[in-house]
Design a protein around this motif. Structure first.
Motif, mmCIF file in Angstrom:
data_model
loop_
_atom_site.group_PDB
_atom_site.id
_atom_site.type_symbol
_atom_site.label_atom_id
_atom_site.label_comp_id
_atom_site.label_asym_id
_atom_site.label_seq_id
_atom_site.Cartn_x
_atom_site.Cartn_y
_atom_site.Cartn_z
ATOM 1 N N GLN A 133 -11.869 -9.760 -0.046
ATOM 2 C CA GLN A 133 -12.456 -8.461 -0.383
ATOM 3 C C GLN A 133 -13.698 -8.147 0.454
ATOM 4 O OE1 GLN A 133 -10.928 -6.198 -2.340
ATOM 5 N NE2 GLN A 133 -9.305 -7.726 -2.388
ATOM 6 N N ILE A 193 -12.889 -6.229 3.720
ATOM 7 C CA ILE A 193 -12.348 -4.865 3.649
ATOM 8 C C ILE A 193 -13.515 -3.887 3.575
ATOM 9 C CG2 ILE A 193 -10.883 -3.250 2.378
ATOM 10 C CD1 ILE A 193 -9.351 -5.758 1.348
ATOM 11 N N ARG A 247 -11.260 1.830 2.676
ATOM 12 C CA ARG A 247 -9.999 1.976 1.954
ATOM 13 C C ARG A 247 -9.560 3.432 2.015
ATOM 14 N NH1 ARG A 247 -8.698 -2.275 -1.502
ATOM 15 N NH2 ARG A 247 -10.321 -3.825 -1.693
ATOM 16 N N SER A 248 -8.261 3.623 1.958
ATOM 17 C CA SER A 248 -7.708 4.970 1.957
ATOM 18 C C SER A 248 -6.469 4.990 1.075
ATOM 19 C CB SER A 248 -7.327 5.387 3.373
ATOM 20 O OG SER A 248 -6.700 6.658 3.360
ATOM 21 N N LEU A 249 -6.305 6.065 0.348
ATOM 22 C CA LEU A 249 -5.046 6.266 -0.354
ATOM 23 C C LEU A 249 -3.980 6.620 0.669
ATOM 24 C CD1 LEU A 249 -6.272 8.373 -3.390
ATOM 25 C CD2 LEU A 249 -5.648 5.948 -3.370
ATOM 26 N N PHE A 250 -2.747 6.262 0.388
ATOM 27 C CA PHE A 250 -1.658 6.540 1.322
ATOM 28 C C PHE A 250 -1.603 8.021 1.687
ATOM 29 C CE2 PHE A 250 2.796 7.447 2.355
ATOM 30 C CZ PHE A 250 2.973 6.559 3.408
ATOM 31 N N MET A 296 -7.964 -0.759 4.627
ATOM 32 C CA MET A 296 -6.821 -1.022 3.746
ATOM 33 C C MET A 296 -6.238 0.300 3.273
ATOM 34 S SD MET A 296 -5.106 -3.453 2.327
ATOM 35 C CE MET A 296 -5.978 -4.933 1.995
ATOM 36 N N VAL A 297 -4.927 0.425 3.393
ATOM 37 C CA VAL A 297 -4.229 1.589 2.869
ATOM 38 C C VAL A 297 -3.640 1.186 1.525
ATOM 39 C CG1 VAL A 297 -2.345 3.219 3.214
ATOM 40 C CG2 VAL A 297 -3.708 2.448 5.174
ATOM 41 N N GLU A 298 -4.012 1.910 0.484
ATOM 42 C CA GLU A 298 -3.542 1.608 -0.862
ATOM 43 C C GLU A 298 -2.307 2.447 -1.167
ATOM 44 O OE1 GLU A 298 -6.925 2.192 -3.402
ATOM 45 O OE2 GLU A 298 -8.023 0.558 -2.454
ATOM 46 N N VAL A 299 -1.233 1.772 -1.520
ATOM 47 C CA VAL A 299 0.031 2.441 -1.807
ATOM 48 C C VAL A 299 0.221 2.533 -3.306
ATOM 49 C CG1 VAL A 299 2.513 2.372 -1.426
ATOM 50 C CG2 VAL A 299 0.966 1.521 0.319
#
Length: 111
Positions: free
Chosen positions: A78, A81, A84-87, A108-111
């Motif tokens: 962690q 990182i 972060r980004s939402l998909f 990090m792309v969060e799916v």
């Protein structure tokens, strides 16, 4: 044409053709490793003022070792990182991530 092409295919033909898709002043990043000679048309490379970058490569054994260490939770990932980004926002956010001044370590792309 696009500003950046990232080729992680490990396919000689794909690596050789990636320069055909780059816009003027664009960047090509080779992530995929091919154990062969790569050829491209030098005049096209120069007339587009292309930036060509190579990423460090690793073997399947390297990836397996890292996977096993992560699975055993030997490292706190962690802290690495930084973004972060939402998909749904990935395309918009990616532009900022490619800026050398952004100081991103891992995004990090969060799916």
């Amino acid at each position: 044409m696009t500003d950046i092409v990232i080729d992680a295919t490990e396919n000689k033909g794909s690596l050789e053709q990636s320069l055909e898709y780059i816009s003027f002043g664009g960047k090509v990043v080779y992530v995929g490793l091919v154990k062969d000679t790569i050829h491209f048309h030098n005049p096209d490379f120069h007339k587009r003022e292309t930036i060509l970058m190579g990423s460090r490569n690793a073997t399947m054994e390297d990836f397996q070792m890292v996977y096993n260490l992560l699975r055993k939770r030997k490292f706190d990932m962690q802290k690495f990182i930084t973004n972060r980004s939402l998909f749904a926002n990935m395309i918009k956010d990616f532009t900022g991530w490619t800026n050398p001044n952004s100081a991103i370590i891992k995004a990090m792309v969060e799916v």
